[in-house]
Write a protein that holds these residues in place. Sequence first.
Motif, PDB file in Angstrom:
ATOM      1  N   UNK A   9     -51.582  19.795  -5.786  1.00 42.24           N
ATOM      2  CA  UNK A   9     -50.493  19.335  -4.929  1.00 42.24           C
ATOM      3  C   UNK A   9     -49.961  17.994  -5.414  1.00 42.24           C
ATOM      4  N   UNK A  10     -48.701  17.726  -5.060  1.00 35.68           N
ATOM      5  CA  UNK A  10     -48.080  16.460  -5.463  1.00 35.68           C
ATOM      6  C   UNK A  10     -48.825  15.259  -4.909  1.00 35.68           C
ATOM      7  N   UNK A  11     -49.454  15.440  -3.746  1.00 32.94           N
ATOM      8  CA  UNK A  11     -50.206  14.354  -3.141  1.00 32.94           C
ATOM      9  C   UNK A  11     -51.413  13.967  -4.001  1.00 32.94           C
ATOM     10  N   UNK A  12     -52.005  14.935  -4.675  1.00 34.37           N
ATOM     11  CA  UNK A  12     -53.143  14.680  -5.566  1.00 34.37           C
ATOM     12  C   UNK A  12     -52.792  13.628  -6.612  1.00 34.37           C
ATOM     13  N   UNK A  13     -51.642  13.772  -7.244  1.00 37.03           N
ATOM     14  CA  UNK A  13     -51.242  12.840  -8.303  1.00 37.03           C
ATOM     15  C   UNK A  13     -50.973  11.443  -7.747  1.00 37.03           C
ATOM     16  N   UNK A  14     -50.352  11.365  -6.578  1.00 38.61           N
ATOM     17  CA  UNK A  14     -50.062  10.059  -5.988  1.00 38.61           C
ATOM     18  C   UNK A  14     -51.343   9.350  -5.564  1.00 38.61           C
ATOM     19  N   UNK A  15     -52.288  10.102  -4.997  1.00 35.64           N
ATOM     20  CA  UNK A  15     -53.572   9.507  -4.615  1.00 35.64           C
ATOM     21  C   UNK A  15     -54.320   9.037  -5.859  1.00 35.64           C
ATOM     22  N   UNK A  16     -54.331   9.859  -6.900  1.00 33.82           N
ATOM     23  CA  UNK A  16     -54.995   9.467  -8.148  1.00 33.82           C
ATOM     24  C   UNK A  16     -54.368   8.190  -8.715  1.00 33.82           C
ATOM     25  N   UNK A  17     -53.048   8.109  -8.696  1.00 35.88           N
ATOM     26  CA  UNK A  17     -52.366   6.908  -9.196  1.00 35.88           C
ATOM     27  C   UNK A  17     -52.735   5.695  -8.347  1.00 35.88           C
TER      28      UNK A  17
END
Length: 151
Positions: free
Chosen positions: A4-12
């Motif tokens: 999910x797109x949220x995964x990438x934002x949380x990782x960042x």
Amino acid sequence: MAPGGLFWWIAAGVLVALELMSGTFYLLMIALGCVAAAFARIAGAGADLQFVVAALVALAAVVLLRRSRFGRRKREQASRNPDVNLDIGQTVNVPAWQERKARANYRGAAWDVELAAGEPEDAQVYEIRELRGSCLVVVASRQPKARANAT
């Protein structure tokens, strides 16, 4: 299943937080890869392409960082580094030299003093450039009317 797109934002976000604690720019470059993958997700890319985008952007950012002035730190020896040794740059009075070596009082104790190559013996006030064990390596002070730290 695509992340999910949220995964990438949380990782960042996690990488940026870790970056703030580490003091280097490398985790920030990897966070940029995560942001790029998040934009790839928004554009409709599949999971495999998202990971490829993240890896390529992070790799390119790290390579660019290594080639910049921030990635190339000049490494100084601890014996000459004023950030490690607070005596570097301090002044000392040297009353007399014997074969480019002397004894001088510095910080309330007698120290061995060695004159750096090419330096004159007639300066009286010298600046500490390096510490070798208990020996101060000095150069002639270039400061006008320098006050020696003789106590």
